[in-house]
Design a protein around this motif. Structure first.
Motif, PDB file in Angstrom:
ATOM      1  N   GLU A  21       0.830  -1.205   0.000  1.00  0.00           N
ATOM      2  CA  GLU A  21       0.000   0.000   0.000  1.00  0.00           C
ATOM      3  C   GLU A  21       0.866   1.256   0.000  1.00  0.00           C
ATOM      4  O   GLU A  21       0.565   2.225  -0.701  1.00  0.00           O
ATOM      5  N   VAL A  22       1.956   1.244   0.755  1.00  0.00           N
ATOM      6  CA  VAL A  22       2.888   2.375   0.768  1.00  0.00           C
ATOM      7  C   VAL A  22       3.449   2.598  -0.630  1.00  0.00           C
ATOM      8  O   VAL A  22       3.500   3.728  -1.128  1.00  0.00           O
ATOM      9  N   SER A  23       3.850   1.522  -1.283  1.00  0.00           N
ATOM     10  CA  SER A  23       4.448   1.659  -2.617  1.00  0.00           C
ATOM     11  C   SER A  23       3.433   2.152  -3.646  1.00  0.00           C
ATOM     12  O   SER A  23       3.758   2.996  -4.485  1.00  0.00           O
ATOM     13  N   TRP A  24       2.211   1.645  -3.590  1.00  0.00           N
ATOM     14  CA  TRP A  24       1.181   2.113  -4.531  1.00  0.00           C
ATOM     15  C   TRP A  24       0.827   3.576  -4.272  1.00  0.00           C
ATOM     16  O   TRP A  24       0.610   4.344  -5.209  1.00  0.00           O
ATOM     17  N   GLN A  25       0.759   3.965  -3.010  1.00  0.00           N
ATOM     18  CA  GLN A  25       0.442   5.365  -2.691  1.00  0.00           C
ATOM     19  C   GLN A  25       1.528   6.304  -3.217  1.00  0.00           C
ATOM     20  O   GLN A  25       1.227   7.412  -3.667  1.00  0.00           O
ATOM     21  N   ARG A  26       2.769   5.879  -3.176  1.00  0.00           N
ATOM     22  CA  ARG A  26       3.855   6.703  -3.713  1.00  0.00           C
ATOM     23  C   ARG A  26       3.642   6.942  -5.217  1.00  0.00           C
ATOM     24  O   ARG A  26       3.778   8.053  -5.703  1.00  0.00           O
ATOM     25  N   VAL A  27       3.302   5.894  -5.937  1.00  0.00           N
ATOM     26  CA  VAL A  27       3.060   6.026  -7.377  1.00  0.00           C
ATOM     27  C   VAL A  27       1.866   6.943  -7.627  1.00  0.00           C
ATOM     28  O   VAL A  27       1.936   7.865  -8.455  1.00  0.00           O
ATOM     29  N   LEU A  28       0.780   6.709  -6.916  1.00  0.00           N
ATOM     30  CA  LEU A  28      -0.430   7.516  -7.104  1.00  0.00           C
ATOM     31  C   LEU A  28      -0.173   8.991  -6.822  1.00  0.00           C
ATOM     32  O   LEU A  28      -0.604   9.859  -7.587  1.00  0.00           O
ATOM     33  N   LYS A  29       0.531   9.289  -5.740  1.00  0.00           N
ATOM     34  CA  LYS A  29       0.817  10.691  -5.394  1.00  0.00           C
ATOM     35  C   LYS A  29       1.715  11.349  -6.436  1.00  0.00           C
ATOM     36  O   LYS A  29       1.503  12.504  -6.812  1.00  0.00           O
ATOM     37  N   ALA A  30       2.712  10.619  -6.914  1.00  0.00           N
ATOM     38  CA  ALA A  30       3.598  11.171  -7.939  1.00  0.00           C
ATOM     39  C   ALA A  30       2.822  11.450  -9.225  1.00  0.00           C
ATOM     40  O   ALA A  30       2.988  12.511  -9.847  1.00  0.00           O
ATOM     41  N   PHE A  31       1.967  10.525  -9.611  1.00  0.00           N
ATOM     42  CA  PHE A  31       1.163  10.722 -10.820  1.00  0.00           C
ATOM     43  C   PHE A  31       0.174  11.871 -10.636  1.00  0.00           C
ATOM     44  O   PHE A  31      -0.041  12.663 -11.548  1.00  0.00           O
ATOM     45  N   GLN A  32      -0.419  11.967  -9.467  1.00  0.00           N
ATOM     46  CA  GLN A  32      -1.377  13.040  -9.202  1.00  0.00           C
ATOM     47  C   GLN A  32      -0.698  14.410  -9.313  1.00  0.00           C
ATOM     48  O   GLN A  32      -1.282  15.344  -9.870  1.00  0.00           O
ATOM     49  N   ARG A  33       0.526  14.525  -8.825  1.00  0.00           N
ATOM     50  CA  ARG A  33       1.262  15.791  -8.946  1.00  0.00           C
ATOM     51  C   ARG A  33       1.463  16.165 -10.407  1.00  0.00           C
ATOM     52  O   ARG A  33       1.309  17.324 -10.790  1.00  0.00           O
ATOM     53  N   GLY A  82       5.336  13.368 -18.716  1.00  0.00           N
ATOM     54  CA  GLY A  82       5.467  13.700 -17.293  1.00  0.00           C
ATOM     55  C   GLY A  82       5.232  12.485 -16.412  1.00  0.00           C
ATOM     56  O   GLY A  82       5.951  12.273 -15.432  1.00  0.00           O
ATOM     57  N   LEU A  83       4.225  11.689 -16.748  1.00  0.00           N
ATOM     58  CA  LEU A  83       3.954  10.465 -15.991  1.00  0.00           C
ATOM     59  C   LEU A  83       5.102   9.466 -16.133  1.00  0.00           C
ATOM     60  O   LEU A  83       5.501   8.820 -15.156  1.00  0.00           O
ATOM     61  N   ILE A  84       5.640   9.371 -17.330  1.00  0.00           N
ATOM     62  CA  ILE A  84       6.775   8.467 -17.560  1.00  0.00           C
ATOM     63  C   ILE A  84       7.965   8.896 -16.717  1.00  0.00           C
ATOM     64  O   ILE A  84       8.589   8.082 -16.042  1.00  0.00           O
ATOM     65  N   ARG A  85       8.271  10.172 -16.743  1.00  0.00           N
ATOM     66  CA  ARG A  85       9.408  10.691 -15.958  1.00  0.00           C
ATOM     67  C   ARG A  85       9.179  10.473 -14.453  1.00  0.00           C
ATOM     68  O   ARG A  85      10.106  10.114 -13.724  1.00  0.00           O
ATOM     69  N   ALA A  86       7.958  10.691 -13.998  1.00  0.00           N
ATOM     70  CA  ALA A  86       7.652  10.484 -12.582  1.00  0.00           C
ATOM     71  C   ALA A  86       7.888   9.026 -12.196  1.00  0.00           C
ATOM     72  O   ALA A  86       8.455   8.738 -11.130  1.00  0.00           O
ATOM     73  N   TYR A  87       7.490   8.107 -13.068  1.00  0.00           N
ATOM     74  CA  TYR A  87       7.687   6.693 -12.754  1.00  0.00           C
ATOM     75  C   TYR A  87       9.163   6.320 -12.808  1.00  0.00           C
ATOM     76  O   TYR A  87       9.654   5.556 -11.964  1.00  0.00           O
ATOM     77  N   GLU A  88       9.883   6.872 -13.755  1.00  0.00           N
ATOM     78  CA  GLU A  88      11.328   6.613 -13.812  1.00  0.00           C
ATOM     79  C   GLU A  88      12.012   7.095 -12.544  1.00  0.00           C
ATOM     80  O   GLU A  88      12.924   6.429 -12.034  1.00  0.00           O
ATOM     81  N   GLU A  89      11.573   8.229 -12.010  1.00  0.00           N
ATOM     82  CA  GLU A  89      12.136   8.736 -10.759  1.00  0.00           C
ATOM     83  C   GLU A  89      11.839   7.780  -9.602  1.00  0.00           C
ATOM     84  O   GLU A  89      12.696   7.557  -8.743  1.00  0.00           O
ATOM     85  N   ILE A  90      10.643   7.246  -9.581  1.00  0.00           N
ATOM     86  CA  ILE A  90      10.294   6.293  -8.519  1.00  0.00           C
ATOM     87  C   ILE A  90      11.146   5.039  -8.624  1.00  0.00           C
ATOM     88  O   ILE A  90      11.653   4.542  -7.613  1.00  0.00           O
ATOM     89  N   THR A  91      11.323   4.518  -9.830  1.00  0.00           N
ATOM     90  CA  THR A  91      12.139   3.299  -9.960  1.00  0.00           C
ATOM     91  C   THR A  91      13.582   3.553  -9.557  1.00  0.00           C
ATOM     92  O   THR A  91      14.246   2.650  -9.057  1.00  0.00           O
ATOM     93  N   ALA A  92      14.049   4.779  -9.750  1.00  0.00           N
ATOM     94  CA  ALA A  92      15.421   5.108  -9.359  1.00  0.00           C
ATOM     95  C   ALA A  92      15.541   5.335  -7.852  1.00  0.00           C
ATOM     96  O   ALA A  92      16.489   4.869  -7.221  1.00  0.00           O
ATOM     97  N   SER A  93      14.580   6.013  -7.267  1.00  0.00           N
ATOM     98  CA  SER A  93      14.692   6.395  -5.856  1.00  0.00           C
ATOM     99  C   SER A  93      14.049   5.403  -4.884  1.00  0.00           C
ATOM    100  O   SER A  93      14.386   5.407  -3.698  1.00  0.00           O
ATOM    101  N   HIS A  94      13.138   4.579  -5.370  1.00  0.00           N
ATOM    102  CA  HIS A  94      12.446   3.616  -4.503  1.00  0.00           C
ATOM    103  C   HIS A  94      12.425   2.232  -5.164  1.00  0.00           C
ATOM    104  O   HIS A  94      11.384   1.581  -5.257  1.00  0.00           O
ATOM    105  N   ASN A 153       9.957  -1.884 -15.198  1.00  0.00           N
ATOM    106  CA  ASN A 153      10.248  -2.689 -14.008  1.00  0.00           C
ATOM    107  C   ASN A 153      11.222  -3.817 -14.330  1.00  0.00           C
ATOM    108  O   ASN A 153      12.190  -4.047 -13.613  1.00  0.00           O
ATOM    109  N   VAL A 154      10.945  -4.535 -15.406  1.00  0.00           N
ATOM    110  CA  VAL A 154      11.808  -5.657 -15.802  1.00  0.00           C
ATOM    111  C   VAL A 154      13.203  -5.142 -16.138  1.00  0.00           C
ATOM    112  O   VAL A 154      14.214  -5.718 -15.714  1.00  0.00           O
ATOM    113  N   SER A 155      13.277  -4.057 -16.878  1.00  0.00           N
ATOM    114  CA  SER A 155      14.553  -3.460 -17.253  1.00  0.00           C
ATOM    115  C   SER A 155      15.370  -3.107 -16.012  1.00  0.00           C
ATOM    116  O   SER A 155      16.563  -3.408 -15.924  1.00  0.00           O
ATOM    117  N   MET A 156      14.722  -2.476 -15.038  1.00  0.00           N
ATOM    118  CA  MET A 156      15.393  -2.088 -13.812  1.00  0.00           C
ATOM    119  C   MET A 156      15.808  -3.308 -13.002  1.00  0.00           C
ATOM    120  O   MET A 156      16.938  -3.415 -12.550  1.00  0.00           O
TER     121      MET A 156
END
Length: 173
Positions: A62-74, A87-99, A159-162
């Protein structure tokens, strides 16, 4: 009493953070609550004060999904329609890098059959899908359903790439 409640909430967060790391590193089935407790620098009984192993995984997801949702909402709140998808792609790339561990945890959880875990994954993915699809529709994309599906598929490939340390699987936008 307020201080104790704040401390309990902080410890709960510490336990979830430790669980994300432990589960991502060695897998849910191999991990123990003792390992989570050790990583959080607390006793195992204190972990059980808040969680079972299964509920700990659910909370971590739930913590991980909320992080994605909040980043996408921003992104959705700030990006003009023509920059929404990138913008959504970049936000997700940032999440995969930082979390990274949170994404690895989600990937592992996709294969776990226990009902509460499966439901947490289904709910998280459904919320992300709905958020993205609504944003694409509101942005006026005629093919919002297909673009949403393609976007989610690209995220899975990301995800697979990372996870496999194979950046060449991804084509940069």
């Amino acid at each position: 009493m307020v201080k104790k409640a704040a401390t309990s909430a902080n410890r709960r967060t510490d336990i979830v953070s430790a669980a994300i790391e432990v589960f991502a590193e060695i897998g849910y089935y191999r991990a123990t609550t003792a390992q989570v407790a050790e990583r959080a620098a607390i006793s195992q009984p204190y972990v059980y004060r808040f969680f079972t192993k299964e509920s700990l995984l659910v909370e971590s997801l739930e913590v991980s999904w909320q992080r994605v949702l909040k980043a996408f909402q921003r992104v959705i709140e700030s990006a003009p329609p023509e920059h929404l998808e990138i913008g959504l792609i970049r936000a997700y790339e940032e999440i995969t890098a930082s979390h990274r561990n949170e994404i690895l945890l989600q990937m592992q959880a996709q294969t776990i059959r226990e009902t509460p875990i499966r439901e947490a994954m289904q709910q998280g993915m459904s919320q992300v899908k709905q958020l993205v699809q609504n944003a694409f529709q509101q942005a006026g994309f005629a093919d919002a359903n297909k673009r949403t599906s393609d976007f989610l598929a690209r995220g899975m490939l990301c995800n697979v790439s990372m996870a496999m340390d194979m950046p060449d699987l991804m084509v940069k936008s």
